[in-house]
Design an enzyme around this catalytic site. Structure first.
Site, short mmCIF file in Angstrom:
data_model
loop_
_atom_site.label_atom_id
_atom_site.label_comp_id
_atom_site.label_asym_id
_atom_site.label_seq_id
_atom_site.Cartn_x
_atom_site.Cartn_y
_atom_site.Cartn_z
N TRP A 184 113.80 1.46 39.86
CA TRP A 184 113.85 0.41 38.84
C TRP A 184 114.60 0.94 37.64
O TRP A 184 114.39 2.08 37.22
CB TRP A 184 112.45 -0.04 38.40
CG TRP A 184 112.54 -1.02 37.26
CD1 TRP A 184 112.81 -2.34 37.34
CD2 TRP A 184 112.44 -0.72 35.86
NE1 TRP A 184 112.87 -2.90 36.08
CE2 TRP A 184 112.64 -1.93 35.15
CE3 TRP A 184 112.19 0.45 35.13
CZ2 TRP A 184 112.60 -2.00 33.76
CZ3 TRP A 184 112.15 0.38 33.74
CH2 TRP A 184 112.35 -0.84 33.07
N GLU A 225 113.99 -2.56 42.85
CA GLU A 225 113.12 -3.49 42.13
C GLU A 225 113.88 -4.23 41.03
O GLU A 225 114.54 -3.61 40.19
CB GLU A 225 111.95 -2.71 41.51
CG GLU A 225 111.02 -3.54 40.66
CD GLU A 225 109.94 -2.70 39.99
OE1 GLU A 225 109.15 -3.26 39.22
OE2 GLU A 225 109.89 -1.47 40.22
N LYS A 227 114.19 -7.29 37.82
CA LYS A 227 113.46 -7.75 36.65
C LYS A 227 114.21 -8.94 36.07
O LYS A 227 115.43 -9.05 36.21
CB LYS A 227 113.33 -6.64 35.61
CG LYS A 227 112.31 -6.94 34.51
CD LYS A 227 111.93 -5.69 33.75
CE LYS A 227 110.85 -5.99 32.73
NZ LYS A 227 110.38 -4.78 32.04
N ASP A 258 107.90 -7.23 41.88
CA ASP A 258 106.89 -6.99 40.85
C ASP A 258 106.42 -8.34 40.33
O ASP A 258 107.23 -9.17 39.92
CB ASP A 258 107.48 -6.15 39.72
CG ASP A 258 106.45 -5.75 38.67
OD1 ASP A 258 105.85 -6.67 38.06
OD2 ASP A 258 106.26 -4.55 38.44
N HIS A 261 107.89 -9.71 37.07
CA HIS A 261 109.34 -9.65 36.86
C HIS A 261 110.07 -10.94 37.20
O HIS A 261 111.24 -10.89 37.60
CB HIS A 261 109.92 -8.48 37.65
CG HIS A 261 109.58 -7.15 37.07
ND1 HIS A 261 110.16 -5.97 37.49
CD2 HIS A 261 108.73 -6.79 36.07
CE1 HIS A 261 109.68 -4.96 36.80
NE2 HIS A 261 108.80 -5.44 35.94
N HIS A 285 104.67 -4.60 43.58
CA HIS A 285 103.99 -4.01 42.43
C HIS A 285 103.16 -5.14 41.84
O HIS A 285 103.71 -6.10 41.29
CB HIS A 285 104.98 -3.48 41.39
CG HIS A 285 105.40 -2.07 41.64
ND1 HIS A 285 106.24 -1.38 40.80
CD2 HIS A 285 105.08 -1.20 42.63
CE1 HIS A 285 106.43 -0.16 41.26
NE2 HIS A 285 105.73 -0.03 42.38
N ASP A 293 106.26 -10.08 31.04
CA ASP A 293 105.94 -8.90 31.84
C ASP A 293 105.09 -7.93 31.03
O ASP A 293 105.54 -6.87 30.62
CB ASP A 293 107.25 -8.23 32.29
CG ASP A 293 107.00 -6.99 33.13
OD1 ASP A 293 105.99 -6.95 33.84
OD2 ASP A 293 107.82 -6.05 33.05
N ASP A 295 102.11 -6.51 31.92
CA ASP A 295 101.42 -5.49 32.71
C ASP A 295 99.94 -5.37 32.37
O ASP A 295 99.41 -4.27 32.20
CB ASP A 295 102.11 -4.13 32.56
CG ASP A 295 103.48 -4.13 33.20
OD1 ASP A 295 103.55 -4.28 34.43
OD2 ASP A 295 104.49 -3.99 32.49
N ASP A 325 100.83 -1.92 39.31
CA ASP A 325 101.63 -1.49 38.17
C ASP A 325 101.14 -2.21 36.91
O ASP A 325 101.61 -3.29 36.57
CB ASP A 325 103.11 -1.80 38.42
CG ASP A 325 104.01 -1.26 37.30
OD1 ASP A 325 103.49 -0.59 36.39
OD2 ASP A 325 105.23 -1.52 37.35
#
Length: 417
Positions: A184, A225, A227, A258, A261, A285, A293, A295, A325
């Site tokens: 990433w 990955e 985004k 993800d 993302h 993820h 994003d 997390d 993640d």
């Protein structure tokens, strides 16, 4: 009633629909979740010349007890793993190398810098996964790495990624289970670009060089990955979903999705079935985006349940590599791991306790009334009784009793750091 008695009642309820709960539990035991090490130290890592977080990465909060050494981080992971049912994996970033006080640039990292992690993984029966760290570095201060117009900088990051794949291969050989090495990058621009194509050409060329170096797929699996945007790349990200989806398909690499993302109206659960039609494997993820994003720690929400359903109902437990993640420094970090990972496993168990084949049949027959009715009724079936039994069977705390262990660990270990 006891946990066993509740379990027996639950079994009878599910058996009416042809669901063998004992078999479900045996299957669940063999599903590993890749638990990210960076929740334990707020993505700090152990580089001698540590830098502040950059590259669109941000961790908020200052809860006491953050791990500051490899030994502390591994001890915290062990505590979390003791509260989570099943055998799992640990996901590392390059910044968690151990160099014995020596400054080692990222493009010079070797397997020897992760020997302690491998030894620990062997002792605990864990697999390891890996990520090159393409952020929080002077050569990424402008938010560009593999697409950088400066060839010297680009080559630095190319060599770092090549070395990372060799480290992943080392993990796989030593531990007998292939490592997922995921790339990433933060590359992008804050404001509207005047040229979207050229940076993507450079990224493609960089990836081609990275993957031209032969690494045994028996021991290492490559993933890329995407985004949608990040801090400092609000207007344009070089490695978009479309870029990496096409690159992965053309070059036989895994596309990693993800859950934070994508655009707010997109869901990863809706992408899984399409991906599985064209890819032998894909990687996840799992995070929890709050408006962006962010997390946040994974909770048992509708999207997590739907992700698990898509994996289970399509018989893809061995085709979807599930990693986590998230990073929250405002709460106890061991608790964050425990909450998030237990929720991921709960979602999988819940998905296994649904008559998926019968529901598929109803849809094919156009019987949408019964389909909807049953999908709703199964939301209140005694899934919790099965979860409690599974935790007890696996030797981990039942219900919220794990929290007492975390509180004790905080008093005895974390607050003394």
């Amino acid at each position: 009633m006891s946990i066993q008695e509740n379990y027996e009642l639950a079994k009878k309820a599910y058996e009416k629909w042809g669901i063998n709960v004992d078999e479900v539990i045996e299957k669940l035991k063999n599903v590993p979740i890749s638990i990210h090490c960076w929740q334990g130290d707020d993505i700090g890592g152990f580089e001698v010349n540590q830098k502040e977080l950059s590259g669109g990465i941000s961790v908020t909060g200052n809860y006491p007890g953050k791990a500051s050494t490899p030994e502390e981080l591994r001890a915290d992971l062990e505590k979390a793993l003791s509260l989570i049912p099943g055998k799992h994996r640990v996901n590392l970033h390059a910044i968690y190398a151990e160099t014995n006080g020596e400054v080692v640039e990222r493009d010079q990292l070797e397997p020897k810098h992760f020997e302690n992690w491998v030894k620990w993984a062997k002792e605990n029966g864990l697999g390891l996964d890996y990520n090159p760290t393409l952020f929080s570095h002077p050569k990424a201060d402008d938010g560009l790495t593999l697409s950088h117009p400066n060839e010297e900088f680009r080559e630095f990051w190319i060599n770092h990624c090549i070395g990372s794949r060799k480290i992943g291969e080392y993990f796989g050989k030593e531990l007998g289970t292939p490592a997922l090495t995921n790339i990433w990058i933060p590359d992008g621009y804050k404001d509207i670009p005047s040229d979207r194509l050229t940076p993507r050409k450079r990224l493609k060329e960089s990836l081609d060089k990275i993957f031209a170096v032969e690494v045994d797929e028996k021991y290492n699996l490559d993933a890329v990955e995407s985004k949608v945007f990040g801090l400092g790349s609000e207007s344009y990200v070089v490695g978009s979903h479309e870029f990496y989806l096409n690159y992965a398909m053309k070059n036989d690499k895994l596309c990693l999705l993800d859950t934070g993302h994508y655009h707010p109206t997109e869901t990863v659960s809706n992408k899984i079935s399409s991906m599985l039609l064209f890819s032998e494997k894909l990687a996840l993820h799992v995070s929890r985006p709050v408006r962006w994003d962010s997390d946040h720690v994974v909770i048992l929400d509708d999207e997590l349940k739907e992700i698990a359903l898509e994996i289970v109902r399509n018989d893809a437990l061995d085709r979807v590599i599930i990693g986590l993640d998230f990073f929250d420094a405002s709460i106890n970090r061991v608790a964050a791991w425990t909450i998030g990972t237990r929720n991921m496993i709960k979602a999988l168990l819940s998905a296994m306790l649904v008559p998926n084949e019968y529901l598929k049949q109803l849809q094919e027959e156009g019987n949408f009334t019964e389909r909807l009715a049953l999908m709703e009724e199964f939301k209140t079936y005694p899934f919790g009784a099965v979860w409690d039994y599974y935790c007890e069977k696996m030797g981990v705390p039942v219900k919220e009793s794990w929290l007492e262990e975390v509180k004790a660990y905080e008093q005895e270990v974390l607050l003394k750091r």
